[in-house]
Enzyme design. Structure first.
Site, PDB file in Angstrom:
ATOM      1  N   GLU A 256       0.876  -1.437  -0.213  1.00  0.00           N
ATOM      2  CA  GLU A 256       0.100   0.000   0.088  1.00  0.00           C
ATOM      3  C   GLU A 256       1.115   1.413  -0.217  1.00  0.00           C
ATOM      4  O   GLU A 256       0.759   2.222   0.960  1.00  0.00           O
ATOM      5  CB  GLU A 256      -0.882  -0.110   1.095  1.00  0.00           C
ATOM      6  N   VAL A 257       1.728   1.431  -1.164  1.00  0.00           N
ATOM      7  CA  VAL A 257       2.654   2.486  -1.167  1.00  0.00           C
ATOM      8  C   VAL A 257       1.471   3.580  -1.878  1.00  0.00           C
ATOM      9  O   VAL A 257       1.565   3.955  -2.962  1.00  0.00           O
ATOM     10  CB  VAL A 257       3.702   2.307  -2.145  1.00  0.00           C
TER      11      VAL A 257
END
Length: 588
Positions: A256-257
């Site tokens: 989840e960048v």
């Protein structure tokens, strides 16, 4: 006469003296042999004693560990003995008495043939005291876990330039070493998790590191184009691995960048290099992996897979990361599509990865404010993963290495707490035993009930019947009371009691007037309800403080108790003040 035998014999061919000497010689020699034998026995006894002393000193740690742990080793107790006198489940902060040794030199263990079952300890919220882990680890081992994934975040004892990252309640270096010794005692592999791209709010919230944000406004993700980012990660990884030299794996997170590619530096880079966010992502991950493989030879690496799902097979092959890391495929829905997961696995097979992991959940995935885990939902999640596991032979030579049972404590560094760990233990037991046994059979149910000390469980209602004899069982029951009774009982009193609505409305309380005759008709009930809940909350707070640090206790009470109890407290305060006025006129 021979002084030994006390007899006189005559040998004709010898002189008298010679005869005497010959007669005494065998006896003297026997005496000398006996004397030497006694000396030899004494020497052997001394050697045995010295060896015993050496053994005791050498294994003092193990002996002290067993003594320290086993003094409360009945914390899960006997399910048949759940009387009120039992103190088996009391969890008090324990003074660590055993000597603590320095970390061993890292020698990678060959666990390639071992199917790993890791329990995730998310310490970015409600990190338990080490004294609770002392009681938890034997339970995890008994339920079938063979490893723990520890996501320290700000609970790690960072030092030097990184000291700003530490929570005021962070574990000490001795605590981290003690945790590993406890894990080793209970045959649990320790896998540290260090976020290296996204979910780094605990780092980027500090002014010192704000310049490393991908988007200046958001603390979620690193800017991979700033050289200081990789330099900082090298220091963080080095400090963590320095304290985890026993570990065979490290997890680099990388999920989840958020906002990757939105920063000015990323936009400029993509424009110059005709690249995309996937290229940026792989470039950064490769730099992290290169550092680990160079500095820690033989250390295997894990990473969450969600960002990889969006990247093509060609790009993954070209990056070369497949030889250095294993993707952990995570999905937490109760009934997910196994074929969809198969598509991801096929991609990783074609990309050249050698092993793949799965990640299920036993708590922390059904809502950011969830305080009670839905048992049926988490059980179904494990069953879905078992179906994927059964299909793995068709993806050979990609092999299945293990599963992580995640227990998220927050959705991110800034969100509220999810279910507390003691509250999630029944769910964890059900999920872990289901994975171990390949399904939720009657035998699985029986084993869970036996280990936890319950008489029955209702999966659809997410309830367990019985006292419970596991670490934190009292907190489990008390949180259940908060969830099921606190709000309901107070709401019923404040909103359904007609005397309060008619003679003690918000208007009465604002202008401080009321008729004592009518007020007394509900006063005793209000005061009794208030007294009962305040007494309950004091007990709950005390038990929480036995497991958690003060910041966790305060946060949990503020989020789960005070919103419902404070209105009752305010009503009681106003009641006592106005009743003392003895029916005076309304205040202006």
């Amino acid at each position: 006469m021979c002084p030994v035998l006390g007899v006189s014999l005559w040998l004709p061919s010898l002189g008298a003296v010679a005869q005497a000497n010959l007669l005494c010689m065998p006896t003297a020699m026997a005496f000398q042999r006996s004397h030497k034998l006694n000396l030899l026995r004494i020497a052997v006894l001394l050697l045995v004693a010295l060896a015993g002393i050496k053994f005791l000193f050498r294994d003092s740690l193990t002996l002290q560990l067993h003594k320290h742990i086993s003094k409360d080793s009945t914390f899960w107790g006997d399910a048949r003995d759940s009387g009120p006198q039992s103190q088996a489940v009391e969890v008090q902060p324990a003074k660590i008495m055993a000597p603590r040794q320095g970390p061993k030199q890292q020698f990678p263990k060959d666990l390639s043939a071992t199917e790993m079952r890791l329990v995730h300890l998310d310490l970015k919220g409600a990190a338990p005291r080490v004294s609770y882990l002392e009681q938890l680890f034997p339970l995890l081992s008994r339920l079938g876990a063979n490893g723990i994934l520890i996501e320290y975040e700000d609970m790690f004892p960072f030092k030097g330039e990184l000291e700003v990252l530490k929570s005021p309640y962070a574990y000490s270096e001795e605590d981290v070493e003690w945790i590993q010794q406890l894990a080793e005692l209970h045959k649990l592999e320790v896998v540290p998790l260090v976020q290296t791209f996204g979910h780094v709010e605990f780092i980027l919230k500090h002014p010192k590191y704000q310049h490393l944000r991908e988007v200046e406004r958001f603390p979620n993700s690193f800017n991979p184009h700033v050289p200081d980012t990789l330099a900082l990660l090298k220091v963080i990884l080095s400090q963590v691995m320095e304290k985890h030299r026993r570990s065979s794996w490290i997890h680099i997170g990388a999920d989840e960048v958020f906002h990757l590619g939105e920063g000015k530096d990323s936009r400029n880079w993509m424009s110059r290099n005709k690249g995309d966010t996937g290229t940026i992502y792989l470039k950064h991950i490769k730099e992290v992996l290169d550092f680990i493989s160079t500095q820690y030879r033989g250390l295997r690496v894990l990473m969450w897979d969600d960002m990889l799902r969006k990247i093509s097979v060609g790009a993954l092959q070209e990056s070369g990361i497949a030889k250095h890391v294993s993707p952990v495929v995570w999905f937490y829905a109760p009934d997910f599509d196994a074929e969809q997961i198969g598509q991801f696995i096929t991609k990783y097979l074609e990309s050249g990865f050698e092993a793949v992991w799965f990640a299920s959940a036993f708590k922390g995935t059904t809502g950011p404010t969830q305080s009670w885990p839905p048992l049926s939902s988490h059980l179904k999640n494990q069953l879905s993963w078992l179906r994927v596991r059964e299909a793995m032979p068709r993806f050979a030579p990609l092999r299945f290495q293990g599963i992580v049972l995640t227990g998220w404590q927050r959705y991110d560094h800034y969100s509220v707490l999810c279910e507390l760990l003691p509250v999630g233990i029944p769910s964890l037991a059900i999920c872990l035993q289901t994975v171990v046994n390949g399904g939720f059979t009657e035998e699985t149910r029986r084993k869970v009930l036996e280990v936890l000390g319950f008489q029955n469980m209702q999966l659809e209602q997410s309830t367990c019947e019985g006292r419970g004899v596991f670490p934190g069982a009292e907190i489990y029951h008390m949180v259940e009371q908060v969830n099921r009774q606190l709000k309901e009982s107070i709401t019923k009193m404040l909103e359904e009691e007609s005397a309060i609505k008619g003679w003690f409305s918000p208007y009465h309380r604002k202008h401080q007037f009321g008729n004592p005759r009518n007020m007394e008709s509900f006063g005793s009930k209000v005061l009794k309800l208030h007294e009962d809940w305040e007494s309950f909350v004091r007990d709950l707070r005390a038990r929480l403080e036995g497991i958690y640090f003060p910041d966790t206790v305060e946060e949990w009470m503020e989020e789960n108790v005070n919103p419902y109890l404070d209105p009752l407290r305010d009503l009681v305060r106003d009641y006592r003040a106005i009743i003392r006025l003895n029916a005076q006129p309304k205040a202006p």
